[in-house]
Design a protein around this motif. Sequence first.
Motif, PDB file in Angstrom:
ATOM      1  N   PRO A 171       0.579  -1.298  -0.019  1.00  0.00           N
ATOM      2  CA  PRO A 171      -0.080   0.062   0.040  1.00  0.00           C
ATOM      3  C   PRO A 171       0.948   1.358  -0.132  1.00  0.00           C
ATOM      4  O   PRO A 171       0.317   2.271  -0.319  1.00  0.00           O
ATOM      5  CB  PRO A 171      -1.007  -0.206   1.487  1.00  0.00           C
ATOM      6  N   LYS A 172       2.176   1.181   0.264  1.00  0.00           N
ATOM      7  CA  LYS A 172       2.991   2.288   0.271  1.00  0.00           C
ATOM      8  C   LYS A 172       3.960   2.211  -0.632  1.00  0.00           C
ATOM      9  O   LYS A 172       4.892   3.166  -0.582  1.00  0.00           O
ATOM     10  CB  LYS A 172       3.437   2.575   1.835  1.00  0.00           C
ATOM     11  N   ASN A 173       4.016   1.378  -1.528  1.00  0.00           N
ATOM     12  CA  ASN A 173       5.039   1.190  -2.412  1.00  0.00           C
ATOM     13  C   ASN A 173       6.500   1.006  -1.534  1.00  0.00           C
ATOM     14  O   ASN A 173       7.454   1.850  -2.301  1.00  0.00           O
ATOM     15  CB  ASN A 173       5.047   2.442  -3.503  1.00  0.00           C
ATOM     16  N   ALA A 174       6.606   0.402  -0.918  1.00  0.00           N
ATOM     17  CA  ALA A 174       7.688   0.390   0.114  1.00  0.00           C
ATOM     18  C   ALA A 174       8.851  -0.703   0.018  1.00  0.00           C
ATOM     19  O   ALA A 174       9.638  -0.650   0.524  1.00  0.00           O
ATOM     20  CB  ALA A 174       7.357   0.441   1.449  1.00  0.00           C
ATOM     21  N   ILE A 175       8.691  -1.441  -1.104  1.00  0.00           N
ATOM     22  CA  ILE A 175       9.512  -2.529  -1.256  1.00  0.00           C
ATOM     23  C   ILE A 175      10.516  -2.380  -2.521  1.00  0.00           C
ATOM     24  O   ILE A 175       9.700  -2.403  -3.572  1.00  0.00           O
ATOM     25  CB  ILE A 175       8.650  -3.972  -1.562  1.00  0.00           C
ATOM     26  N   LYS A 176      11.720  -2.541  -2.724  1.00  0.00           N
ATOM     27  CA  LYS A 176      12.667  -2.568  -3.755  1.00  0.00           C
ATOM     28  C   LYS A 176      12.791  -4.071  -3.970  1.00  0.00           C
ATOM     29  O   LYS A 176      13.052  -4.689  -3.283  1.00  0.00           O
ATOM     30  CB  LYS A 176      13.828  -1.581  -3.153  1.00  0.00           C
ATOM     31  N   ILE A 177      12.662  -4.234  -5.271  1.00  0.00           N
ATOM     32  CA  ILE A 177      12.807  -5.548  -5.950  1.00  0.00           C
ATOM     33  C   ILE A 177      14.058  -5.642  -6.506  1.00  0.00           C
ATOM     34  O   ILE A 177      14.065  -6.348  -7.615  1.00  0.00           O
ATOM     35  CB  ILE A 177      11.654  -5.857  -6.973  1.00  0.00           C
ATOM     36  N   GLY A 178      15.273  -5.446  -5.880  1.00  0.00           N
ATOM     37  CA  GLY A 178      16.321  -5.967  -6.224  1.00  0.00           C
ATOM     38  C   GLY A 178      17.035  -5.144  -7.476  1.00  0.00           C
ATOM     39  O   GLY A 178      16.787  -4.005  -7.810  1.00  0.00           O
ATOM     40  N   TYR A 179      17.375  -5.839  -8.397  1.00  0.00           N
ATOM     41  CA  TYR A 179      17.918  -5.649  -9.555  1.00  0.00           C
ATOM     42  C   TYR A 179      17.049  -5.289 -10.639  1.00  0.00           C
ATOM     43  O   TYR A 179      17.259  -4.561 -11.584  1.00  0.00           O
ATOM     44  CB  TYR A 179      18.806  -6.655 -10.427  1.00  0.00           C
ATOM     45  N   PHE A 180      15.605  -5.396 -10.396  1.00  0.00           N
ATOM     46  CA  PHE A 180      14.490  -5.148 -11.265  1.00  0.00           C
ATOM     47  C   PHE A 180      13.792  -3.950 -10.653  1.00  0.00           C
ATOM     48  O   PHE A 180      12.521  -3.722 -11.046  1.00  0.00           O
ATOM     49  CB  PHE A 180      13.825  -6.460 -11.505  1.00  0.00           C
ATOM     50  N   GLU A 181      14.464  -3.221 -10.003  1.00  0.00           N
ATOM     51  CA  GLU A 181      13.675  -2.068  -9.245  1.00  0.00           C
ATOM     52  C   GLU A 181      13.005  -1.200 -10.309  1.00  0.00           C
ATOM     53  O   GLU A 181      11.967  -0.679 -10.338  1.00  0.00           O
ATOM     54  CB  GLU A 181      14.589  -1.208  -8.363  1.00  0.00           C
TER      55      GLU A 181
END
Length: 299
Positions: free
Chosen positions: A239-249
């Motif tokens: 809900p807060k777009n708080a997760i960074k997805i590693g090399y695919f950010e």
Amino acid sequence: MKKILICYFSGTGNTKKVVLSASESLQNLGGEVTLFNVDEGKFDGDLNEFDMLGIAYPIHAFNAPSNMIKFVKSLKKLKKDKKMAKKPLFIIKTSGEPLALNNISSLKIRSILKKKGFTLTNEYHYCMPYNIIFRHTDNMAYKMWNTAQRVIPIDCKEIMEGKKVKLKYVPFGRFLAWIFRIEHWGGRFNGKRYKVNDKCIQCQLCVKRCPTNNITIENGEFKFGKNCLMCMRCSFHCPKNAIKIGYFEKWKVNGAYNFNNPNENEVEKHKRYCKKAYKKYFNKNERKISDFENISKND
């Protein structure tokens, strides 16, 4: 009445939407449908009690997700009876683009289930909006879902009537699928590099919803393990777009699509992306819908 079991995995909800629509159509046509979400683990029921098996999944790098392959391997073999033919199998798959290369995604599953007593009779691919790479417009999401909703009842009629429909596989399909299956390993490698930033509100939805229980909290810190599927459920629904997805950010997509109310003023940033393939996909389905409607009028 045909008893049908559909086992499905849905990363962010697209495949589930298609499966629920297909289930409704099959039941309207007289089928008795049982749905099983692969998130629940192994299927302990008796496959021999069903007349038909359906497998549904989102395509990951031109393959079925690793958890779906693992699930299919865990299914028990049908009881052997030389007098009985192999039971029908239909496969439903979804992806963000209608490339022919996506057709190879079912080869592994088809091979596994053949040894367990099933034979592929029907196979369908539906375009649904991306949850990684880039964000489709809500207009495109609406068009994709509207097309799927209109063609799914026709496809289900083919399944119920025993009309075989299979997708064409590209040359060297098995070899290509094997090569692209590196994504299964790559997902685990990249998944360990996921991080939570300071936007996080500790709602823990990512922890609760992860299909492989790959996200934990230790001493107040989020930990991402080595079992990531790259299904994007955690980052897409945060809900807060708080997760960074590693090399695919840079490819991250966050937030649900509006499938019901297209915005005509929305700017399309990827007009040329797979333009010919999308045109071919939508035109093909419109022809199928039109042909079906014409036949229905004449009956």
